[in-house]
Design a protein around this motif. Sequence first.
Motif, PDB file in Angstrom:
ATOM      1  N   GLU A   1      -2.296  -4.058   8.664  1.00  0.00           N
ATOM      2  CA  GLU A   1      -2.481  -3.088   7.639  1.00  0.00           C
ATOM      3  C   GLU A   1      -3.665  -3.197   6.763  1.00  0.00           C
ATOM      4  O   GLU A   1      -4.357  -2.157   6.345  1.00  0.00           O
ATOM      5  CB  GLU A   1      -1.192  -2.767   7.009  1.00  0.00           C
ATOM      6  CG  GLU A   1      -0.010  -2.513   7.816  1.00  0.00           C
ATOM      7  CD  GLU A   1       1.425  -2.416   7.207  1.00  0.00           C
ATOM      8  OE1 GLU A   1       1.375  -2.560   5.897  1.00  0.00           O
ATOM      9  OE2 GLU A   1       2.325  -2.090   7.562  1.00  0.00           O
ATOM     10  N   ILE A   2      -4.068  -4.166   6.455  1.00  0.00           N
ATOM     11  CA  ILE A   2      -5.111  -4.586   5.399  1.00  0.00           C
ATOM     12  C   ILE A   2      -6.474  -4.351   6.227  1.00  0.00           C
ATOM     13  O   ILE A   2      -7.400  -3.880   5.512  1.00  0.00           O
ATOM     14  CB  ILE A   2      -5.110  -6.281   5.121  1.00  0.00           C
ATOM     15  CG1 ILE A   2      -4.004  -6.677   4.374  1.00  0.00           C
ATOM     16  CG2 ILE A   2      -6.430  -6.640   4.662  1.00  0.00           C
ATOM     17  CD1 ILE A   2      -4.112  -6.256   2.915  1.00  0.00           C
ATOM     18  N   ALA A   3      -6.490  -4.238   7.464  1.00  0.00           N
ATOM     19  CA  ALA A   3      -7.777  -4.178   8.235  1.00  0.00           C
ATOM     20  C   ALA A   3      -8.030  -2.571   8.084  1.00  0.00           C
ATOM     21  O   ALA A   3      -9.110  -2.273   8.611  1.00  0.00           O
ATOM     22  CB  ALA A   3      -7.434  -4.468   9.772  1.00  0.00           C
ATOM     23  N   GLU A   4      -6.995  -1.712   7.790  1.00  0.00           N
ATOM     24  CA  GLU A   4      -7.426  -0.308   7.620  1.00  0.00           C
ATOM     25  C   GLU A   4      -8.127  -0.025   6.189  1.00  0.00           C
ATOM     26  O   GLU A   4      -8.220   1.286   5.984  1.00  0.00           O
ATOM     27  CB  GLU A   4      -5.854   0.507   7.850  1.00  0.00           C
ATOM     28  CG  GLU A   4      -5.262   0.381   9.077  1.00  0.00           C
ATOM     29  CD  GLU A   4      -6.144   1.001   9.973  1.00  0.00           C
ATOM     30  OE1 GLU A   4      -7.028   1.912  10.110  1.00  0.00           O
ATOM     31  OE2 GLU A   4      -6.269   0.163  11.238  1.00  0.00           O
ATOM     32  N   ALA A   5      -8.229  -0.882   5.509  1.00  0.00           N
ATOM     33  CA  ALA A   5      -8.893  -0.639   4.303  1.00  0.00           C
ATOM     34  C   ALA A   5     -10.229   0.334   4.335  1.00  0.00           C
ATOM     35  O   ALA A   5     -11.005  -0.213   5.088  1.00  0.00           O
ATOM     36  CB  ALA A   5      -9.009  -1.822   3.191  1.00  0.00           C
ATOM     37  N   ARG A   6     -10.451   1.191   3.370  1.00  0.00           N
ATOM     38  CA  ARG A   6     -11.554   1.858   3.410  1.00  0.00           C
ATOM     39  C   ARG A   6     -12.671   1.463   2.840  1.00  0.00           C
ATOM     40  O   ARG A   6     -14.161   1.653   3.265  1.00  0.00           O
ATOM     41  CB  ARG A   6     -11.414   3.169   2.863  1.00  0.00           C
ATOM     42  CG  ARG A   6     -10.316   4.169   3.707  1.00  0.00           C
ATOM     43  CD  ARG A   6      -9.907   5.444   3.176  1.00  0.00           C
ATOM     44  NE  ARG A   6      -9.039   5.314   2.141  1.00  0.00           N
ATOM     45  CZ  ARG A   6      -8.914   6.005   0.983  1.00  0.00           C
ATOM     46  NH1 ARG A   6      -9.664   6.966   0.776  1.00  0.00           N
ATOM     47  NH2 ARG A   6      -8.082   5.856   0.129  1.00  0.00           N
ATOM     48  N   HIS A   7     -12.562   0.784   1.427  1.00  0.00           N
ATOM     49  CA  HIS A   7     -13.766   0.342   0.828  1.00  0.00           C
ATOM     50  C   HIS A   7     -14.259  -1.150   1.182  1.00  0.00           C
ATOM     51  O   HIS A   7     -15.374  -1.405   1.515  1.00  0.00           O
ATOM     52  CB  HIS A   7     -13.710   0.579  -0.709  1.00  0.00           C
ATOM     53  CG  HIS A   7     -13.550   1.864  -1.082  1.00  0.00           C
ATOM     54  ND1 HIS A   7     -13.974   3.231  -0.332  1.00  0.00           N
ATOM     55  CD2 HIS A   7     -13.098   2.606  -2.236  1.00  0.00           C
ATOM     56  CE1 HIS A   7     -13.796   4.015  -0.950  1.00  0.00           C
ATOM     57  NE2 HIS A   7     -13.504   4.012  -2.091  1.00  0.00           N
TER      58      HIS A   7
END
Length: 338
Positions: free
Chosen positions: A73-79
């Motif tokens: 889920e962390i890997a989906e961060a946008r910035h």
Amino acid sequence: MDQEPIPPEFGIVGAGAWGTALAQTLARAGRSVLLWGRDATLVRILNSRRENTRYLPGIPLLEGISFTDRLSEIAEARHAILLVTPSQGLRSACLHLSPFLDPHRAVPLVVAAKGLDAESDQPLSALVKDLIPAHPVAVLSGPNFAKEVAVGLPAAAVIAAQNVALAEKLAEQIGSSSFRPYASSDPLGVEICGAFKNVLAIACGIAQGRHLGDNARAALITRGMAELMRLAKPLGIQTETLVGLSGLGDIVLTCNGLQSRNYTLGIALGEGMKLPDILAQRRSVAEGVYAAAALHRIGLKAGVEMPIVAAVDSILAGHAGVEDVIAKLLARPLKREI
């Protein structure tokens, strides 16, 4: 039909005091944040109580922060993804995070730990770049105690990247009225300063624990800066970094403040406690314990004399006692200051 959840703007790997404080300051600036913790029990507490009872007790966490124990889920961060594990845990964190990252999206990875890789003596940003080469890497450092940042007291930091445009963009995204990051193009300098100040803080703590006085601490800080300046020259570190937030700024804070884990560890050593006993009583990590040997080796390799670093390393390694090391430092021949 249910909509897919929107990925967070920022992911943070590490739910200790500093990771939680960074999540708090990002949420205060209106950013959406997902905070990852390795310990599922802690993550459940964070979700149910919205308080990090283990590392930042008594501070309510803002609504913009969510919590997970899944790195996918962390890997989906946008910035950006902020890496805020202890230095000795960063290699493992990167190896576990890497399979979930999309190399075509190349979200920036920001190292917010202060130390060196114990296996290779590398700066942590170089370690991350080796392990996750498709992603740009930056460094966040500065004179910041986690509790003060978490409650919104004014603070400044530096974000460094070889591509200064990346550092400037991250500074804009991370900054707020209470947390002011300044951009730098000298990540190596920022990381060496961040590692060095922890070792110097242990030395200052030892002097405090032995009741050597304020004059001695001032002398240690000044001569420590001289060691750092000598090391900076062969490494190509910018002078501005040494006197900036990650250098002099963090040295002033860490070598004088009782919130400093390294300073208080040094006090305990100066009072006669043994290192294993000190570490056994602590939940948080004093990075200077791991950085001293690496900095000593870096100095030797560069042909730079670093007596304070060598002294701290010898005490931590159990090769010399505090009294013997102090006597040896005081017996050094007098030289010109510059």
